[in-house]
Every structure is written in C-alpha cells, then in structure tokens.
Design an enzyme around this catalytic site. Sequence first.
Site, PDB file in Angstrom:
ATOM      1  N   TYR A  33      -2.264  -0.911  10.966  1.00 32.14           N
ATOM      2  CA  TYR A  33      -2.437  -1.476   9.620  1.00 32.14           C
ATOM      3  C   TYR A  33      -1.244  -1.122   8.740  1.00 32.14           C
ATOM      4  CZ  TYR A  33      -3.835  -1.832   4.763  1.00 32.14           C
ATOM      5  OH  TYR A  33      -3.829  -2.123   3.422  1.00 32.14           O
ATOM      6  N   SER A  72       0.834  -1.200   0.000  1.00 31.45           N
ATOM      7  CA  SER A  72       0.000   0.000   0.000  1.00 31.45           C
ATOM      8  C   SER A  72       0.866   1.246   0.000  1.00 31.45           C
ATOM      9  CB  SER A  72      -0.860  -0.034   1.272  1.00 31.45           C
ATOM     10  OG  SER A  72      -1.464   1.207   1.492  1.00 31.45           O
ATOM     11  N   LYS A 108       1.909  -3.512   6.843  1.00 36.93           N
ATOM     12  CA  LYS A 108       2.343  -3.527   5.434  1.00 36.93           C
ATOM     13  C   LYS A 108       3.852  -3.283   5.349  1.00 36.93           C
ATOM     14  CE  LYS A 108      -1.537  -4.342   3.336  1.00 36.93           C
ATOM     15  NZ  LYS A 108      -1.759  -5.685   2.832  1.00 36.93           N
TER      16      LYS A 108
HETATM   17  P1  NAD Z   1     -10.856  -7.503   1.123  1.00 42.12           P
HETATM   18  O1  NAD Z   1     -11.092  -7.486   2.582  1.00 42.12           O
HETATM   19  O2  NAD Z   1     -12.005  -7.312   0.213  1.00 42.12           O
HETATM   20  O3  NAD Z   1     -10.085  -8.852   0.694  1.00 42.12           O
HETATM   21  C1  NAD Z   1      -9.242  -9.541   1.567  1.00 42.12           C
HETATM   22  C2  NAD Z   1      -9.685 -10.986   1.577  1.00 42.12           C
HETATM   23  O4  NAD Z   1      -8.825 -11.732   2.428  1.00 42.12           O
HETATM   24  C3  NAD Z   1     -11.115 -11.175   2.100  1.00 42.12           C
HETATM   25  O5  NAD Z   1     -11.822 -11.970   1.194  1.00 42.12           O
HETATM   26  C4  NAD Z   1     -10.922 -11.884   3.440  1.00 42.12           C
HETATM   27  O6  NAD Z   1     -12.002 -12.757   3.738  1.00 42.12           O
HETATM   28  C5  NAD Z   1      -9.623 -12.618   3.205  1.00 42.12           C
HETATM   29  N1  NAD Z   1      -8.832 -12.932   4.407  1.00 42.12           N
HETATM   30  C6  NAD Z   1      -8.401 -12.084   5.379  1.00 42.12           C
HETATM   31  N2  NAD Z   1      -7.672 -12.769   6.284  1.00 42.12           N
HETATM   32  C7  NAD Z   1      -7.638 -14.055   5.880  1.00 42.12           C
HETATM   33  C8  NAD Z   1      -7.038 -15.238   6.388  1.00 42.12           C
HETATM   34  N3  NAD Z   1      -6.339 -15.241   7.534  1.00 42.12           N
HETATM   35  N4  NAD Z   1      -7.199 -16.389   5.696  1.00 42.12           N
HETATM   36  C9  NAD Z   1      -7.924 -16.417   4.545  1.00 42.12           C
HETATM   37  N5  NAD Z   1      -8.502 -15.335   4.015  1.00 42.12           N
HETATM   38  C10 NAD Z   1      -8.359 -14.167   4.674  1.00 42.12           C
HETATM   39  O7  NAD Z   1      -9.740  -6.378   0.825  1.00 42.12           O
HETATM   40  P2  NAD Z   1      -9.222  -5.796  -0.558  1.00 42.12           P
HETATM   41  O8  NAD Z   1      -9.640  -4.382  -0.635  1.00 42.12           O
HETATM   42  O9  NAD Z   1      -9.526  -6.723  -1.658  1.00 42.12           O
HETATM   43  O10 NAD Z   1      -7.663  -5.793  -0.262  1.00 42.12           O
HETATM   44  C11 NAD Z   1      -6.828  -6.882  -0.616  1.00 42.12           C
HETATM   45  C12 NAD Z   1      -5.437  -6.600  -0.101  1.00 42.12           C
HETATM   46  O11 NAD Z   1      -4.981  -5.363  -0.638  1.00 42.12           O
HETATM   47  C13 NAD Z   1      -5.349  -6.447   1.423  1.00 42.12           C
HETATM   48  O12 NAD Z   1      -4.151  -7.033   1.873  1.00 42.12           O
HETATM   49  C14 NAD Z   1      -5.308  -4.950   1.631  1.00 42.12           C
HETATM   50  O13 NAD Z   1      -4.621  -4.606   2.811  1.00 42.12           O
HETATM   51  C15 NAD Z   1      -4.523  -4.515   0.401  1.00 42.12           C
HETATM   52  N6  NAD Z   1      -4.792  -3.122   0.027  1.00 42.12           N
HETATM   53  C16 NAD Z   1      -6.094  -2.709  -0.149  1.00 42.12           C
HETATM   54  C17 NAD Z   1      -6.344  -1.394  -0.490  1.00 42.12           C
HETATM   55  C18 NAD Z   1      -7.744  -0.896  -0.633  1.00 42.12           C
HETATM   56  O14 NAD Z   1      -7.957   0.323  -0.567  1.00 42.12           O
HETATM   57  N7  NAD Z   1      -8.741  -1.754  -0.869  1.00 42.12           N
HETATM   58  C19 NAD Z   1      -5.274  -0.494  -0.660  1.00 42.12           C
HETATM   59  C20 NAD Z   1      -3.958  -0.959  -0.486  1.00 42.12           C
HETATM   60  C21 NAD Z   1      -3.741  -2.285  -0.144  1.00 42.12           C
HETATM   61  C1  WQD Z   2     -10.026   9.233   0.980  1.00 40.55           C
HETATM   62  C2  WQD Z   2     -10.390  10.673   1.312  1.00 40.55           C
HETATM   63  C3  WQD Z   2     -10.881  11.068   3.621  1.00 40.55           C
HETATM   64  C4  WQD Z   2     -14.588   8.800   3.899  1.00 40.55           C
HETATM   65  C5  WQD Z   2      -7.190   4.287   2.865  1.00 40.55           C
HETATM   66  C6  WQD Z   2      -6.081   3.679   3.683  1.00 40.55           C
HETATM   67  C7  WQD Z   2      -4.930   3.307   2.793  1.00 40.55           C
HETATM   68  C8  WQD Z   2      -5.402   2.420   1.642  1.00 40.55           C
HETATM   69  C9  WQD Z   2      -6.572   3.014   0.920  1.00 40.55           C
HETATM   70  C10 WQD Z   2      -5.210   0.152   2.284  1.00 40.55           C
HETATM   71  C11 WQD Z   2      -9.744  11.158   2.617  1.00 40.55           C
HETATM   72  C12 WQD Z   2     -12.102  11.338   2.746  1.00 40.55           C
HETATM   73  C13 WQD Z   2     -13.426   9.382   3.400  1.00 40.55           C
HETATM   74  C14 WQD Z   2     -15.674   9.640   4.281  1.00 40.55           C
HETATM   75  C15 WQD Z   2     -14.381  11.563   3.623  1.00 40.55           C
HETATM   76  N1  WQD Z   2      -5.894   1.163   2.124  1.00 40.55           N
HETATM   77  N2  WQD Z   2     -13.330  10.737   3.273  1.00 40.55           N
HETATM   78  N3  WQD Z   2     -15.520  10.997   4.121  1.00 40.55           N
HETATM   79  O1  WQD Z   2      -7.609   7.264   3.743  1.00 40.55           O
HETATM   80  O2  WQD Z   2      -6.691   7.778   1.427  1.00 40.55           O
HETATM   81  O3  WQD Z   2      -6.686   5.464   2.231  1.00 40.55           O
HETATM   82  O4  WQD Z   2      -7.611   3.363   1.852  1.00 40.55           O
HETATM   83  O5  WQD Z   2      -4.025   0.037   2.200  1.00 40.55           O
HETATM   84  O6  WQD Z   2      -3.987   2.675   3.589  1.00 40.55           O
HETATM   85  O7  WQD Z   2      -5.659   4.628   4.653  1.00 40.55           O
HETATM   86  O8  WQD Z   2      -8.827   6.477   1.642  1.00 40.55           O
HETATM   87  O9  WQD Z   2     -11.171   6.372   0.933  1.00 40.55           O
HETATM   88  O10 WQD Z   2     -10.651   6.326   3.415  1.00 40.55           O
HETATM   89  O11 WQD Z   2     -10.298   8.423   2.126  1.00 40.55           O
HETATM   90  O12 WQD Z   2     -14.299  12.801   3.514  1.00 40.55           O
HETATM   91  O13 WQD Z   2     -16.710   9.188   4.761  1.00 40.55           O
HETATM   92  O14 WQD Z   2     -11.810  10.733   1.516  1.00 40.55           O
HETATM   93  O15 WQD Z   2     -10.800  12.055   4.641  1.00 40.55           O
HETATM   94  O16 WQD Z   2      -9.411  12.496   2.449  1.00 40.55           O
HETATM   95  P1  WQD Z   2      -7.420   6.845   2.345  1.00 40.55           P
HETATM   96  P2  WQD Z   2     -10.309   6.812   2.051  1.00 40.55           P
END
Ligand code: NAD
Ligand code: WQD
Length: 341
Positions: free
Chosen positions: A149, A124, A153
């Site tokens: 969190y 991330s 990462k």
């Molecule tokens: P998500 O929660 O939709 O998907 C994660 C999946 O992993 C889920 O289906 C959950 O059931 C499964 N899971 C969690 N722990 C588990 C375990 N111990 N064993 C088996 N399954 C397990 O999340 P996502 O948005 O698809 O994110 C996927 C990955 O990408 C995550 O590692 C998240 O941290 C990372 N990521 C997400 C974002 C985002 O904004 N969505 C941004 C950066 C990084």
């Molecule tokens: C975006 C903008 C909020 C909700 C997060 C994690 C990051 C990554 C992606 C996993 C910000 C604003 C949000 C609301 C709002 N995840 N906001 N009202 O915080 O950039 O990133 O998700 O790795 O680690 O921190 O994304 O979508 O939460 O927020 O005004 O109800 O929207 O303040 O400026 P963020 P977000």
Amino acid sequence: MLVLLAGGAGYIGSHTAVELMAAGHDVIIVDNYSNSCPEAVERIAELAGRPVQAYEADVKDKAAMLAIFQQNKVDCVIHFAGLKAVGESVRKPLEYYRNNIDTTLTLLEAMRECGVPSIVFSSSATVYGEENPYPYIETMPHGSCSNPYGWTKSMMEQILEDAAKADPGLSVVLLRYFNPIGAHASGRIGEDPQGVPNNLMPYVAQVAVGRRDHLTIFGNDYPTPDGTCRRDHIHVVDLADGHVKAVEYAASHKGAEVFNLGTGTPYSVLEIVHAFERNSEKSVKFEFGPRREGDLAEFWANADKAAAVLGWKAERTLDDMCRDTWKWQSMNPQGYRSESE
Ligand code: NAD
Ligand code: WQD
C-alpha cells in the site's frame, strides 16, 4: 469550480464533497462502491442542501472516464479512489498495484485528452517510510515503505510529479494525510469500514457501541511517554477543508507541490482511548497485546507549509474528533447499512 471526486463516496471524499459544496463549488462523484455505498451520496446531498451528480464507474475504465469528462467541463480532479488496507495489501499486492496505479494513470490520460488542468491527490504520511526523523517535513526524501500500500502511494506521487514536469499546463497537488478520524458534526456521514476495522478509531468506536468486545492495544513497551504508539490524528472535516484550499490553490498554480495535512501534535493510543471514553461517556474495554508488525513508535507532521502557502491549519481538537466519531457511531451503529438495508 466543478470538481470531480474519484472515490468521492468514501470516508474522506464524502466529507470533502460537503465542504466543497459549502464553499460554493460543484462536485461530481465517480465511485465503483467497492468500499462505500450510494447512501453516502444521498447524505452528502442532504447536508449540502442540493443534488449531487454521481456516476457508478470504475476509475480504471478509460472509456467511462472519457465519457464523464466529455459530458462535464471539469476544472479539477481529486483522486481518492484507492484500496487502503495496509495488511490486505501485503496479502494482495497485485490487486493494490493494479487498482491504485491504474486509476492514477487512467485519470491522468483521460484528463490530458479532455484538457482538465489540475489534480489533487490523496497521498499519505506513509511515503516518509521508516528512516526519516519526525516531525516529517515535505523536503524529506521518500523513505522505504513496509508494505505494498505504502509503495503504491510513493509510486503514484512519482508518476504525478513526472506528469507535471512533462506538461507545463498541468497542476498537481500531493496531500500527505496523517491519521484522519472524526466525522461530520451532524452524525450523518462518517467512516464505515467493512468487516473488522484495521484502524484504531473505528475499532474504539465499535467497542463503545457494543459491536466488539474489547480493543487490543498493539504494544505498550514503545519508547514513548506512556509506552503506546503516538500518531498525528486529524479531524476529517479539517482535512476536507484542506482539500478546498488545495483545489483553489491548484487553479492558480502549475507544476507539482506537496503538502502535509496534519495537526503537528501527536496523541498516544491510550490518550485516544481515554479521550473517547470522556466524550462518549462509555467505557472502552481494552487489553495490551504484542506489537503490530510494521508499526512505527511515533510520528507527526510539520504542517507549516500548508499554513504558509494554502492558508490552512487544522482547528478541531481531540475532543471534537472523539465527540463527532461517537455521534456518527451512536446514530449509525451498523454504519450506512442501518438505513440503506
Ligand atoms: P475509502 O475506502 O473510504 O474511499 C475510497 C473510495 O474509492 C471508496 O468509496 C471506494 O469505493 C472507491 N474506489 C476504490 N477503487 C476504485 C475504483 N477503481 N474506481 C472507483 N472507485 C474506487 O477510503 P478513504 O479513507 O476515504 O481514503 C481516500 C483516499 O485517501 C485513499 O486513496 C486512501 O489511500 C487515502 N488515505 C487515507 C487515509 C486514511 O487513514 N483514511 C490516510 C492517508 C491516505
Ligand atoms: C494507529 C495506532 C496501532 C488498531 C494507517 C496506515 C497509514 C494511513 C493511516 C493510509 C497504532 C494502534 C490500531 C487496533 C491498536 N492510511 N492500534 N489497536 O497504522 O498509524 O496508519 O492509517 O494511508 O498508511 O498505516 O493507523 O489507526 O491503524 O493505528 O493498538 O486495533 O493504533 O498499533 O499504534 P496507522 P492505525
């Protein structure tokens, strides 16, 4: 190639499964459905036009993972299986460290014992921390994170890099996602958060569909063009395509490499709200509230390395992201539950 998707029933994993299969690869999904449901797997198979092998298992369960690797000759693992809610990680740090670190260690050990040569990891932009200037570029050092969190990462990247250094046969690709939004253009799979959404786009979509009364915009006094925060939002299908490139790259490469997956263009919270209204023809009621703790004013990616090395570039526009989110949300107002329950 046969690619095992740990956490593959989730938001990003499900889209990646569809794109991998469209590119001619086979997938196996392992998920404990702690933040997803089997219905997502059904729909992946429907979109791919062929069955998908899925195991309900906890990725921390070493015996279960060994059995899966012994039954299937896996070429590459993609590790999506993590807990990802920033606020919850502050309240439940031990659960976050246990789940996220343990899944990573278990996967690496089981892969080593079964001779699986490559892993692509969901990292991330959060690892850049609070000090680095933007746009973020891969050569910058990890920063200090504002929540557990983010630290998981950062630590998992270190673990994976150390594992690659120690094992000349291992290929590690660390993908640093920026802000994934959007859904498959069919509207059949998408983001389905449990409870009140933490992230902006699912909240906006739930206001538009009538599940929530209004959006609170966290702060309008930031030093940005319109006073609201700016982020690098990337369409989840572009992100999924980046995984296809990463898996193919990992097959011909050893050692650890890191790539930003973003568009390089930031949009403000207000720009997102207005683009969503335009594309959904719904109004999104909002009010301004105080800043959210831990939010940075703005950041975005330098995505040049992924273009140069992987041959990948995000192609979809903000309008595409909003249109596809709205299609998913309007076709599935209660997420997957509307059909599976
Ligand atoms: P998500 O929660 O939709 O998907 C994660 C999946 O992993 C889920 O289906 C959950 O059931 C499964 N899971 C969690 N722990 C588990 C375990 N111990 N064993 C088996 N399954 C397990 O999340 P996502 O948005 O698809 O994110 C996927 C990955 O990408 C995550 O590692 C998240 O941290 C990372 N990521 C997400 C974002 C985002 O904004 N969505 C941004 C950066 C990084
Ligand atoms: C975006 C903008 C909020 C909700 C997060 C994690 C990051 C990554 C992606 C996993 C910000 C604003 C949000 C609301 C709002 N995840 N906001 N009202 O915080 O950039 O990133 O998700 O790795 O680690 O921190 O994304 O979508 O939460 O927020 O005004 O109800 O929207 O303040 O400026 P963020 P977000």
